[in-house]
Enzyme design. Structure first.
Site, short mmCIF file in Angstrom:
data_model
loop_
_atom_site.label_atom_id
_atom_site.label_comp_id
_atom_site.label_asym_id
_atom_site.label_seq_id
_atom_site.Cartn_x
_atom_site.Cartn_y
_atom_site.Cartn_z
N LYS A 1 27.51 21.86 41.64
CA LYS A 1 26.23 21.74 40.92
C LYS A 1 26.12 20.32 40.36
O LYS A 1 27.10 19.81 39.78
CB LYS A 1 26.20 22.79 39.81
CG LYS A 1 24.88 22.89 39.06
CD LYS A 1 24.97 23.96 37.97
CE LYS A 1 23.66 24.16 37.22
NZ LYS A 1 23.76 25.15 36.13
N SER B 1 19.66 28.18 36.43
CA SER B 1 19.46 26.85 36.95
C SER B 1 20.31 26.54 38.19
O SER B 1 19.97 25.64 38.95
CB SER B 1 19.78 25.82 35.87
OG SER B 1 21.14 25.88 35.52
N SER C 1 22.82 30.86 33.99
CA SER C 1 22.61 30.01 35.17
C SER C 1 23.63 30.16 36.28
O SER C 1 23.41 29.62 37.37
CB SER C 1 22.53 28.55 34.75
OG SER C 1 21.28 28.29 34.17
#
Ligand code: GLN
Length: 508
Positions: free
Chosen positions: A80, A155, A179
């Site tokens: 990420k 996210s 997330s």
């Protein structure tokens, strides 16, 4: 090649260890897959094939030299884009950090590199990890591999989509309010938020420091546990890191045994607002776990109803403080610096141009909540609610081993459907936020496809602080119990759709 793309991380590590496949072949297979599908999925912000192949070659050379390799050495990984990684851009999904290259590695990135994992690239996310759909990314939205018109969650939607699209067998995420878990739920993958302090936040671009927690993502429970074991553990560079042994999550994932465990179904995390298809699959998962020997009881956590409201005061307050560092002077973007403009003006122009609407909304709400005269009413009250939520968990864990709920109230919604309705967007984290507030471990595991829309549903397991192993024990038991129904793990159905492989009995 395609067998290598479909394989789990544990299988790939086995192939490398036994010499049946090289890390280079495996890495190339995943780069090929990214090349083939990422134009549609858009999971990655940045891919560095050369770097990945060089890292793969290094592992292959170490193996050839007879060196003992770690359990995931040579296995590809997606990161990420909120973890600092040297030699690559780190944007946190924001234009304000476009082109910024961090001068050091996050502890978690350093640990995966040291363990010989091969970084394929950086995955898309909502800007500064604020969102539930990746639509708040400053770059582009990621698409859900189950249905490209739908969101992959957020996210960490890029990491989850990369897994579901078989672009990577493992990925890293961060979870401030859900997330890791909500993207896992809506993509039919696995994601675990470790106990707060269980993984280091050093070098992870901060959203809300008292809530943020890095964690592992995979397609199977064992893969996720193997990655957890690599990244977890005390780090002197993170003052909130816990100096205690990491629970044996790999053994728990292998045990996959819930016999004699008591599971508490959180009464407040169901009913109104939950999609019938989600509740149906959640109920079926409970039945499967009961069949596997778990005792299921209902538990009330009355203060969970304050979680979302309190989170949207505490989180923005911390955001308003953490994001003050993006001042146009030290990192990334600088706008309006024509030699005559003052620093304050450049800062204002840069923040206006560099931050997206959701980030600005949160900075403004947080600044307001912390302002003198309102501090007690907003931030102070929210902290009290946080304590009440933690006490609900404590009380519940005195009678049950874990708490369970759906991971999110609905399946993947359509891209664009909630962009004009922040409250609808925020509601995606109704079930996941309590564990961030209390700091306990929690994970999301696939529990089948909703009969309403054929999309994945997630099953959440919440365990006490430092009992992360219980999350894996229950998740793995669920994976085993449902394997017959899914024909292996859930994402095998997605693979089969494309490749026409046997849906039943075809999997490991
Ligand atoms: N979706 C939540 C939010 O927008 C959670 C984000 C996260 O966990 N990083 O705040």
């Amino acid at each position: 090649m395609s067998e290598l793309q479909r394989s789990t991380a544990a299988e790939l590590a086995g192939l490398i260890g036994s010499g049946q496949a090289s890390s280079r072949e495996i890495t190339q297979a995943h780069l090929d897959r990214i090349e083939a599908v990422d134009g549609d999925v858009r999971a990655f912000l940045h891919v560095d094939g050369e770097r990945a192949l060089a890292a793969a070659d290094a592992v292959d050379a170490r193996r050839a030299a007879g060196e003992a390799l770690g359990p995931l050495a040579g296995v590809p990984l997606a990161v990420k884009d909120v973890f600092c990684l040297t030699g690559a851009p780190t944007t946190a999904g924001s234009r304000i950090l476009e082109g910024w290259h961090p001068p050091y590695n996050a502890t978690v990135t350093q640990r995966v590199l040291d363990a010989g994992l091969v970084v394929l690239g950086k995955t898309n996310l909502d800007e500064f990890a604020m969102g539930s759909s990746t639509e708040n990314s400053g770059y582009f939205a990621t698409h859900n591999p189950w249905d490209l018109e739908r969101i992959p969650g957020g996210s960490g939607g890029g990491s989850a989509a990369a897994l579901a699209a078989f672009e990577a067998p493992l990925a890293l995420g961060t979870d401030t309010g859900g997330s890791i878990r909500q993207p896992a739920a809506v993509t039919g993958t696995v994601g675990v938020k470790p106990t707060y302090g269980g993984t280091s936040r050093y070098g992870v671009i901060a959203m809300a420091s008292s809530l943020d927690q890095p964690g592992p993502c995979g397609r199977t429970v064992l893969d996720t546990a193997l990655l957890h074991a690599v990244i977890a553990g005390w780090d002197p560079r993170d003052s909130t890191s816990i100096d205690a042994p990491v629970p044996d999550v790999v053994a728990a994932a292998r045990a996959a045994d819930v016999s004699g465990m008591k599971l508490g179904v959180v009464k407040e995390l169901s009913g109104e607002g939950y999609a019938p298809g989600v509740e149906q699959r959640f109920g079926a998962a409970l039945a499967a776990l009961a069949e596997a020997g778990a005792e299921i009881v209902e538990v009330s956590c009355p203060n969970f109803r304050y979680a979302l409201g309190a989170y949207y005061l505490i989180m923005p307050s911390e955001v308003s403080s953490n994001l003050a560092r993006f001042d146009a002077m030290r990192y990334g973007l600088r706008v309006g610096d024509d030699g005559t403009a003052g620093a304050e003006q450049v800062m204002a122009l840069t923040r206006d141009a560099g931050f997206g609407a959701e980030v600005k909304r949160r900075i403004i709400i947080g600044t307001y909540a912390l302002s003198s005269g309102y501090y007690d009413a907003y931030y102070g009250s929210a902290q009290k609610a946080r304590t009440l939520i933690a006490r609900d968990f404590e009380r519940a864990f005195s009678t049950v081993d874990v708490l369970v709920s759906p991971s999110t109230p609905s399946t993947a919604f359509r891209i664009g459907e909630r962009t004009d309705d922040p409250l609808a967007m925020y509601a995606a984290d109704l079930c996941t936020i309590p564990s961030n507030m209390a700091g306990n471990a929690a994970g999301s595991f696939p529990c089948g496809l909703s009969p309403e829309d054929g999309l994945p549903v997630g099953f959440q397991v919440m365990a006490p602080v430092l009992a992360d192993d219980r999350v894996y024990r229950v998740g793995a038991a669920l994976e085993h119990a449902l394997a017959g129904q899914f024909g292996g793990v859930l994402t095998d159905q997605l693979w089969a759709r494309e490749h026409g492989a046997a849906q039943n009995g075809g999997a490991r």
